[in-house]
Motif scaffolding. Structure first.
Motif, PDB file in Angstrom:
ATOM      1  N   ALA A 109       0.856  -1.186   0.000  1.00  0.00           N
ATOM      2  CA  ALA A 109       0.000   0.000   0.000  1.00  0.00           C
ATOM      3  C   ALA A 109       0.889   1.232   0.000  1.00  0.00           C
ATOM      4  O   ALA A 109       1.805   1.345   0.821  1.00  0.00           O
ATOM      5  CB  ALA A 109      -0.926   0.007   1.210  1.00  0.00           C
ATOM      6  N   ASP A 110       0.638   2.134  -0.931  1.00  0.00           N
ATOM      7  CA  ASP A 110       1.440   3.348  -1.064  1.00  0.00           C
ATOM      8  C   ASP A 110       0.571   4.576  -0.828  1.00  0.00           C
ATOM      9  O   ASP A 110      -0.281   4.915  -1.661  1.00  0.00           O
ATOM     10  CB  ASP A 110       2.070   3.429  -2.456  1.00  0.00           C
ATOM     11  N   PRO A 111       0.747   5.271   0.308  1.00  0.00           N
ATOM     12  CA  PRO A 111      -0.027   6.492   0.564  1.00  0.00           C
ATOM     13  C   PRO A 111       0.553   7.685  -0.190  1.00  0.00           C
ATOM     14  O   PRO A 111       1.756   7.740  -0.476  1.00  0.00           O
ATOM     15  CB  PRO A 111       0.099   6.671   2.074  1.00  0.00           C
ATOM     16  N   ARG A 112      -0.313   8.638  -0.510  1.00  0.00           N
ATOM     17  CA  ARG A 112       0.093   9.897  -1.142  1.00  0.00           C
ATOM     18  C   ARG A 112      -0.584  11.041  -0.368  1.00  0.00           C
ATOM     19  O   ARG A 112      -1.779  10.973  -0.070  1.00  0.00           O
ATOM     20  CB  ARG A 112      -0.328   9.958  -2.611  1.00  0.00           C
ATOM     21  N   LEU A 113       0.172  12.081  -0.062  1.00  0.00           N
ATOM     22  CA  LEU A 113      -0.370  13.188   0.713  1.00  0.00           C
ATOM     23  C   LEU A 113       0.324  14.471   0.297  1.00  0.00           C
ATOM     24  O   LEU A 113       1.551  14.510   0.157  1.00  0.00           O
ATOM     25  CB  LEU A 113      -0.152  12.944   2.217  1.00  0.00           C
ATOM     26  N   SER A 114      -0.448  15.528   0.099  1.00  0.00           N
ATOM     27  CA  SER A 114       0.134  16.828  -0.196  1.00  0.00           C
ATOM     28  C   SER A 114      -0.756  17.928   0.353  1.00  0.00           C
ATOM     29  O   SER A 114      -1.978  17.775   0.446  1.00  0.00           O
ATOM     30  CB  SER A 114       0.343  17.030  -1.702  1.00  0.00           C
ATOM     31  N   LEU A 115      -0.113  19.030   0.718  1.00  0.00           N
ATOM     32  CA  LEU A 115      -0.805  20.185   1.275  1.00  0.00           C
ATOM     33  C   LEU A 115      -0.287  21.413   0.540  1.00  0.00           C
ATOM     34  O   LEU A 115       0.919  21.667   0.518  1.00  0.00           O
ATOM     35  CB  LEU A 115      -0.532  20.296   2.770  1.00  0.00           C
ATOM     36  N   GLN A 116      -1.192  22.151  -0.075  1.00  0.00           N
ATOM     37  CA  GLN A 116      -0.821  23.312  -0.874  1.00  0.00           C
ATOM     38  C   GLN A 116      -1.450  24.568  -0.283  1.00  0.00           C
ATOM     39  O   GLN A 116      -2.659  24.600  -0.028  1.00  0.00           O
ATOM     40  CB  GLN A 116      -1.285  23.106  -2.317  1.00  0.00           C
ATOM     41  N   TYR A 117      -0.621  25.601  -0.080  1.00  0.00           N
ATOM     42  CA  TYR A 117      -1.093  26.826   0.560  1.00  0.00           C
ATOM     43  C   TYR A 117      -0.761  28.018  -0.322  1.00  0.00           C
ATOM     44  O   TYR A 117       0.390  28.187  -0.759  1.00  0.00           O
ATOM     45  CB  TYR A 117      -0.444  27.004   1.933  1.00  0.00           C
ATOM     46  N   SER A 118      -1.754  28.852  -0.594  1.00  0.00           N
ATOM     47  CA  SER A 118      -1.563  30.057  -1.391  1.00  0.00           C
ATOM     48  C   SER A 118      -1.168  31.205  -0.471  1.00  0.00           C
ATOM     49  O   SER A 118      -1.965  31.641   0.366  1.00  0.00           O
ATOM     50  CB  SER A 118      -2.844  30.399  -2.152  1.00  0.00           C
ATOM     51  N   LEU A 119       0.061  31.666  -0.615  1.00  0.00           N
ATOM     52  CA  LEU A 119       0.542  32.762   0.222  1.00  0.00           C
ATOM     53  C   LEU A 119      -0.168  34.066  -0.130  1.00  0.00           C
ATOM     54  O   LEU A 119      -0.473  34.879   0.735  1.00  0.00           O
ATOM     55  CB  LEU A 119       2.056  32.919   0.052  1.00  0.00           C
ATOM     56  N   ASP A 120      -0.417  34.268  -1.420  1.00  0.00           N
ATOM     57  CA  ASP A 120      -1.211  35.385  -1.906  1.00  0.00           C
ATOM     58  C   ASP A 120      -1.710  34.995  -3.284  1.00  0.00           C
ATOM     59  O   ASP A 120      -1.622  33.826  -3.678  1.00  0.00           O
ATOM     60  CB  ASP A 120      -0.402  36.698  -1.931  1.00  0.00           C
ATOM     61  N   SER A 121      -2.221  35.957  -4.041  1.00  0.00           N
ATOM     62  CA  SER A 121      -2.823  35.616  -5.335  1.00  0.00           C
ATOM     63  C   SER A 121      -1.806  35.225  -6.387  1.00  0.00           C
ATOM     64  O   SER A 121      -2.178  34.723  -7.451  1.00  0.00           O
ATOM     65  CB  SER A 121      -3.642  36.805  -5.845  1.00  0.00           C
ATOM     66  N   THR A 122      -0.502  35.410  -6.131  1.00  0.00           N
ATOM     67  CA  THR A 122       0.508  35.100  -7.141  1.00  0.00           C
ATOM     68  C   THR A 122       1.573  34.126  -6.658  1.00  0.00           C
ATOM     69  O   THR A 122       2.541  33.880  -7.378  1.00  0.00           O
ATOM     70  CB  THR A 122       1.213  36.395  -7.598  1.00  0.00           C
ATOM     71  N   SER A 123       1.450  33.575  -5.466  1.00  0.00           N
ATOM     72  CA  SER A 123       2.478  32.650  -4.988  1.00  0.00           C
ATOM     73  C   SER A 123       1.846  31.576  -4.123  1.00  0.00           C
ATOM     74  O   SER A 123       0.815  31.793  -3.478  1.00  0.00           O
ATOM     75  CB  SER A 123       3.556  33.398  -4.196  1.00  0.00           C
ATOM     76  N   GLN A 124       2.481  30.426  -4.144  1.00  0.00           N
ATOM     77  CA  GLN A 124       1.970  29.325  -3.343  1.00  0.00           C
ATOM     78  C   GLN A 124       3.082  28.365  -2.959  1.00  0.00           C
ATOM     79  O   GLN A 124       4.161  28.342  -3.570  1.00  0.00           O
ATOM     80  CB  GLN A 124       0.851  28.600  -4.079  1.00  0.00           C
ATOM     81  N   LEU A 125       2.789  27.573  -1.944  1.00  0.00           N
ATOM     82  CA  LEU A 125       3.751  26.636  -1.366  1.00  0.00           C
ATOM     83  C   LEU A 125       3.077  25.270  -1.270  1.00  0.00           C
ATOM     84  O   LEU A 125       1.894  25.182  -0.945  1.00  0.00           O
ATOM     85  CB  LEU A 125       4.172  27.128   0.015  1.00  0.00           C
ATOM     86  N   LYS A 126       3.844  24.219  -1.527  1.00  0.00           N
ATOM     87  CA  LYS A 126       3.270  22.873  -1.491  1.00  0.00           C
ATOM     88  C   LYS A 126       4.246  21.909  -0.834  1.00  0.00           C
ATOM     89  O   LYS A 126       5.426  21.871  -1.168  1.00  0.00           O
ATOM     90  CB  LYS A 126       2.940  22.386  -2.910  1.00  0.00           C
ATOM     91  N   LEU A 127       3.739  21.109   0.091  1.00  0.00           N
ATOM     92  CA  LEU A 127       4.506  20.053   0.749  1.00  0.00           C
ATOM     93  C   LEU A 127       3.859  18.722   0.417  1.00  0.00           C
ATOM     94  O   LEU A 127       2.642  18.571   0.529  1.00  0.00           O
ATOM     95  CB  LEU A 127       4.518  20.269   2.258  1.00  0.00           C
ATOM     96  N   SER A 128       4.667  17.749  -0.015  1.00  0.00           N
ATOM     97  CA  SER A 128       4.110  16.452  -0.416  1.00  0.00           C
ATOM     98  C   SER A 128       4.961  15.312   0.104  1.00  0.00           C
ATOM     99  O   SER A 128       6.170  15.456   0.324  1.00  0.00           O
ATOM    100  CB  SER A 128       3.993  16.362  -1.946  1.00  0.00           C
ATOM    101  N   PHE A 129       4.301  14.176   0.299  1.00  0.00           N
ATOM    102  CA  PHE A 129       4.972  12.941   0.700  1.00  0.00           C
ATOM    103  C   PHE A 129       4.300  11.780  -0.029  1.00  0.00           C
ATOM    104  O   PHE A 129       3.078  11.755  -0.207  1.00  0.00           O
ATOM    105  CB  PHE A 129       4.868  12.714   2.208  1.00  0.00           C
TER     106      PHE A 129
END
Length: 865
Positions: A569-589
């Motif tokens: 079993a292989d889990p996938r998880l990611s969390l994406q956050y928009s810092l403002d209307s032109t930039s964003q950050l994403k963490l994934s595993f």
């Protein structure tokens, strides 16, 4: 005057209901565990002086309830009363009127759905944006151009946008589920599509971090090698993807091995995407519609590889009018045809390509055949608004033959096909069911005998996408695959028993997957998923058991049926956050397993003798886990984006080889494999400008890859072959004039590792090298500049017949890019030819470097009708 004022004050004091607000000054205390509603109302009137007006249909005066208040105002008492008997109250001229409680109707939701297509050709557009104008609510079209947007009842302006097309706005009234196909007109501009102004959408709807895209226009504009640009050369310009060398289609992604990448065309796997020993790739740019590269946060619907999935979607064919295009060159020619079979309902797309090298050698070597060819075909048919059928066929082949020699030559080729059914169950539920096959076979001919190997698979996959609402989309499905693998066999005179028998491998894989995307807030997005895979080895089969010293200790013969299996079993998880209307950050595993492995103990880019082995009792599935963080910033004024990614990967069950191992015609091959761990980490940077007179991208990658394998390098950590710390790429497009486009591609990267001798000793008058640490040396740094000039011949951009000339130079600076080092003997004290080390001599060994291509020009004529 005083008497008048006294009368007014007296009336106010003695009239509690003189005004609506005066009753609120009353203090009410009621403590009743069981009281009739009628008695309760009378008690409230007694303590407050307020009279009630109501209909017996509204209030049942005989019903009993519990009611307790202490020193409450009239307003607080009436609020509790309303809650108890489910009424609403109003105070009008001193009277308290009780009425039925108003029922708040829940909002109604309806779904707007359909396909988004090119207005001029009817070609569905992938990953286009469909959004509510002026808001952050929107979706991407899926791999077949389908979208579904669930909204509250009302009127909306829907905005559609895609790179290279004009934005459109459509007004819709949602009072029921609505199916609406949307059309986008191509941008009316005379410049190449690569510099067409893209829509400036909200960054939350525009970008998907962790995934890279290539368009056919970008591949076509890259400088060509001998008349053709290709997929692999395009991939090598992206951060995190490293090339092998000149003359090779192998590539490495984030520290993984070359077999840990998977190229799929319309879901069908291509096991070896190379032509002409790697100088060309079999993907014809004109045939492709969309190329997506997944290096992290790989969707659970895709697998099973540890490094990268390259998913290619092909063109459907023009549904409105026919078209003909091609490219003519001294080395490679290609032709493409698209045409509607039934206007607006069915069409085909056909591409043919063949090399043209005969003129170089036929006069002097008439027994030699050297060529490659491709046939790529796509058919689609719209059965009705809810059903559509597709069929894709890919065939490629290479021939290197010398009919006059003892070894006549080698042939290899790919065959892949896909039959697909799209079905819309409802506006929110989209299904895609696919039957597909993949086959890779090669043959070494030694007349009248031959050596051959083959890997084949047949698969069924059904995939569902459920658009729950605007903030949630789920993807789930089932995939079943059957594999046949001939790891290498040779045909000789059947009466002569000289060679061991190599038994074939039969395997089966079943995968279940689920993935969901949730928009938790306007800025926060969560992706969760998992892939569960069951791998089974099937008989009949003969295999061997090995002891801790890799000696055979058992021979096992199994009959038909499952004799070994793995469940992961292989889990996938990611969390994406928009810092403002032109930039964003994403963490994934994510974690990944791989069940097929390429066995080859050579780093040569030219070998076609590839042995594929499945996971089995002696080969556990390869495993990798990856953490990644991505950042993206978009600058609307400069029309530019900057992205950065950092990752860390841990590998298990990585394959290395016993020194001098033999992967061919070896029934005990599994005993020569060594298994260990690896780790890789790196930083990737990308600056990209999609449009404007000057456009292109710059990428830089810093990465390291280290391995540790029991029995190799004394068990100590060593650098992997693909460990190349620095990799820099530049792709530049500049519109010199209206009809002249200049393109440059610069690649610079650290040289690959190799193992060089640390000394020599003499044994029986033969110089024998002494090797120390594995991969202790590094080839010289690789540099290459490719340039091209594209001259558009038609003066008017809207001419029906479009044609151009492309002049390209591969390795324009003639840099010597070494791909191998050999140690040869020098005769006559350094004078005379260099001869291979098999010559008995006490002369000193001398290294020589081998490179392939320096300064290769080509001229191509392209046309489109």
């Amino acid at each position: 005057m005083r008497s008048t004022l006294f009368i007014i004050v007296l009336l106010v004091v003695n009239s509690p209901l003189f005004s609506q607000g005066s009753a609120n000054f009353s203090v009410i205390t009621i403590r009743e565990n069981a009281i009739k509603v009628g008695d309760l109302l009378a008690e409230i009137t007694r303590q407050s002086g307020a009279d009630f007006t109501y209909n017996s249909l509204v209030v049942d005066s005989d019903s009993v309830l519990s009611f307790k208040v202490k020193k409450a105002t009239l307003e607080e008492t009436l609020d509790l009363l309303s809650e108890k008997i489910h009424v609403v109250y109003t105070i009008v001229e001193g009277q308290i009127i009780l009425n039925f409680e108003k029922k708040v109707e829940p909002p109604k939701y309806f779904t707007l759905s359909g396909f988004l297509a090119d207005q001029s050709s009817g070609e569905n557009l992938i990953s286009a944006t469909v959004s509510v104008n002026g808001t952050g609510r929107g979706v991407f079209t899926n791999e077949f151009g389908y979208y579904a947007l669930t909204l509250e009842e009302g009127e909306y302006t829907i905005k559609s946008s895609y790179l290279g097309y004009q934005d459109t706005q459509t007004k819709v009234t949602l009072d029921q589920n609505l199916k609406k196909n949307l059309l986008l007109p191509p941008a009316a501009i005379g410049l190449p599509a690569v510099i067409v102004h893209p829509p400036l959408e909200d960054i939350q709807n525009k970008k998907q971090l962790g995934r890279l895209s290539l368009r056919s226009e970008e591949l076509n504009n890259l400088p060509e090698f001998a008349g053709e640009s290709g997929l692999v050369k395009g991939l090598q310009t992206l951060p995190g993807i490293k090339m092998h060398s000149d003359g090779s289609s192998f590539f490495y992604t984030r520290g993984g091995e070359r077999d840990q990448n998977l190229v799929i065309i319309d879901d069908a796997p291509i096991f070896n995407p190379s032509h002409m020993l790697g100088f060309y790739s079999l993907v014809i740019p004109d045939f492709t519609k969309d190329i997506q590269v997944y290096k992290s946060d790989v969707p659970a619907s895709m697998g099973d590889r540890l490094s990268a999935i390259v998913s290619i979607r092909t063109k459907d064919g023009n549904l409105k009018k026919g078209g003909f295009s091609g490219a003519l060159n001294s080395f490679v020619n290609r032709l493409s045809l698209e045409a509607p079979l039934v206007k607006e309902r069915s069409s085909i797309f056909l591409s043919l390509r063949r090399s043209n090298y005969e003129w170089l050698y036929k006069n002097n070597a008439e027994n030699i055949d050297l060529y490659f060819q491709d046939f790529q075909f796509k058919w689609n048919y719209k059965v009705n608004q809810n059903n559509r059928l597709f069929f894709t066929l890919i065939q490629s082949g290479d021939v290197f033959e010398n009919r006059a020699g003892p070894v006549s030559g080698v042939r290899w080729g790919n065959l892949a096909s896909t039959f697909r059914w799209n079905h819309i169950f409802s506006s929110r539920l989209f299904a895609n069911t696919t039957f597909y096959t993949g086959n890779y076979a090669y043959k070494l001919q030694i007349p009248p005998n031959y050596w051959q190997s083959q890997l084949s698979m047949f698969s069924f996959k059904t995939d569902f996408t459920y658009y729950s609402n605007t903030n949630s989309i789920a993807n789930f499905g089932l995939e079943m695959q059957a594999y046949f693998n001939n790891p290498g066999s040779i045909s000789f005179d059947p009466t002569v028993d000289l060679l061991p028998e190599i038994t074939n491998n039969y395997s089966r894989k079943t995968a279940f997957y689920y993935q969901a995307s949730h928009r938790l807030t306007d800025r926060l997005k969560l992706n969760t998923g998992a892939r569960v895979t069951i791998w089974s080895n099937l008989g009949p089969k003969t295999y061997f058991g090995f002891d801790e010293n890799y000696n055979v200790n058992d021979t096992i013969n199994v009959t038909a049926g499952i004799y070994n299996s793995f469940v992961n079993a292989d889990p996938r998880l990611s969390l994406q956050y928009s810092l403002d209307s032109t930039s964003q950050l994403k963490l994934s595993f994510g974690t990944y397993h791989q069940y097929l492995q390429l066995i080859s103990n050579t780093i040569s880019p030219f070998t076609a003798f590839e042995v594929w082995l499945p996971a089995s009792p002696n080969i556990e599935p390869q495993f990798a886990s990856q953490w990644a963080i991505n950042y993206l910033k978009y600058f609307p004024i400069a029309n530019m984006e900057i992205s950065a990614a950092a990752y860390y990967k841990k590998f298990r069950n990585q394959i290395d080889y016993e020194p001098y191992s033999t992967p061919y015609l070896n029934p005990l091959l599994e005993g020569e494999l060594r298994f260990g761990t690896a780790q890789s980490y790196g930083l990737e940077l990308l600056v990209k400008r999609d449009f404007g007179r000057l456009n292109g991208w710059i990428s830089y990658t810093y990465s390291r890859v280290f391995r540790e394998t029991e029995g190799i390098n004394d068990g100590l950590t060593y650098r992997a072959f693909q460990d190349r710390p620095h990799d820099f790429s530049l792709v530049l497009n500049y519109q010199l004039k209206k009809r002249i486009l200049f393109t440059a591609n610069w690649i610079s990267q650290s040289g690959s590792t190799f193992t060089s001798p640390t000394g020599f000793y003499t044994f029986h008058e033969q110089k024998v090298p002494i090797y120390g640490e594995r991969n202790n040396d590094r080839l010289p740094t690789y540099h290459r500049l490719d340039v091209s000039w594209q001259f558009t011949l038609n003066r008017k951009p809207d001419n029906k017949y479009q044609h151009s000339l492309v002049f390209s130079i591969y390795n324009a600076l003639a840099h010597k890019n070494v791909f191998a080092v050999k140690f040869n003997k020098l005769l006559q004290d350094g004078y005379g030819p260099k001869i291979g080390a098999n010559v008995l001599s006490d002369q000193q060994l001398s290294p020589s470097q081998i490179d392939l291509v320096r300064f290769f020009p080509s001229l191509t004529y392209k046309f489109k009708l």
